[in-house]
Motif scaffolding. Structure first.
Motif: not given
Length: 331
Positions: A289-310
């Motif tokens: 978390r950075q201020g109002a921005i939250n970030i979540y990352r997960m490994r899926l298959a052969t990829y990194w999947l990251t969601a980021m938003g306020e």
């Protein structure tokens, strides 16, 4: 986080492509309709000449920046310069922007699509009233020496934050915005601490103070991408709609795909990048978390999947965990 640095991701978080025109909606709506009020705020940010110091606060941290916005016959021009931390200056003319990084002697050219403070809307505002309750004219306050009207956009669910706005009584310019979580706790706020309006703005106010001769120049190039065709399936939170699907080269030539979604006020970016066993062996899944921005990352298959938003942490987590990837080899 993953192979891409957090700072780089924050820089492209709100890339939305061309925003929809808003002015034509205002004349057909009553003055107390939220879309009418938000349109006035957006138009003020785009059409007025103003300059000032903005202050961003999260917890005990304060970050100041200088902002100059000027409109002439060629359209909008803007200069934004950080006053704390790592130096950065961005010069924008309509949707073309160059950002200067003096400590790296680097100039980055890019196309921008999203407006920032004192603008408010991030996409088509048509669905805002379904997911936010508009509470107008709650009282008056004073920000940067100017009187402003306090209003609220209260989230109707726990998927998004609520916002308290203070808009100039004379011209509807947004002077302060505050973000609150579902418990009513202040998450962050952004406001003018000093402000001057036209005719006090001069062409010299738009000039950079840096001589960039001899600096490295980088051109950011975004291309459209079809994530569905690549096998990705995303279950979007209620009220959020796709705004852009792009791909670009990030650090060390690494290719990154990005889906941007928005409910009109909040935006979420979903990043897809290939997992590299050598580069990423020490990286972990999880949240940040950075201020109002939250970030979540997960490994899926052969990829990194990251969601980021306020948005709240649970919202970005749900976006990532609901994603599916179907490899072309099994379709």
């Amino acid at each position: 986080m993953s192979g891409l640095c957090l700072g780089f991701r924050l820089g492209v978080l709100l890339w939305l492509g061309s925003l929809v025109p808003l002015a034509q909606a205002q004349d057909t709506l009553p003055a107390d309709h939220p879309l009418s009020a938000l349109t006035q705020i957006q138009n003020a940010a785009r059409t007025l000449d103003y300059a000032g110091i903005t202050v961003y606060q999260q917890g005990r941290s304060l970050q100041a920046a200088q902002l100059v916005h000027w409109v002439d016959g060629s359209g909008e021009r803007e200069r934004f310069e950080t006053l704390d931390g790592v130096p950065r200056e961005c010069l924008r003319e309509n949707r073309s922007e160059q950002c200067l990084y003096p400590d790296q002697r680097l100039v980055v050219h890019r196309t921008v699509g999203a407006d920032h403070f004192p603008a408010l809307l991030q996409a088509d505002p048509g669905l805002i009233s379904q997911h936010y309750e508009w509470r107008p004219a709650l009282g008056t306050y004073r920000v940067a020496g100017r009187d402003c009207m306090v209003s609220e956009l209260a989230a109707r669910d726990t998927l998004r934050y609520s916002y308290r706005l203070c808009t100039d009584l004379e011209n509807h310019l947004l002077l302060r915005t505050q973000t609150f979580d579902q418990h009513g706790h202040l998450v962050d706020q952004l406001a003018f601490s000093r402000l001057k309006l036209s005719p006090d703005i001069k062409p010299a106010d738009m000039a950079s103070r840096h001589d960039v001769q001899g600096w490295t120049v980088h051109q950011e190039i975004h291309r459209s991408v079809d994530l569905l065709a690549q096998g990705w399936r995303f279950a979007l939170p209620p009220g959020f709609r796709p705004q852009a699907e792009i791909t670009y080269q990030a650090n060390a030539g690494q290719s990154v795909d990005q889906l941007v979604i928005s409910d009109g006020l909040a935006a979420i970016s979903i990043f897809v990048e290939t997992f590299d066993p050598q580069r990423d062996q020490n990286l972990q899944e999880g949240s940040l978390r950075q201020g109002a921005i939250n970030i979540y990352r997960m490994r899926l298959a052969t990829y990194w999947l990251t969601a980021m938003g306020e948005v709240p942490a649970q919202t970005v987590r749900d976006v990532v965990h609901a994603a599916q990837y179907v490899s072309k080899t099994v379709r």
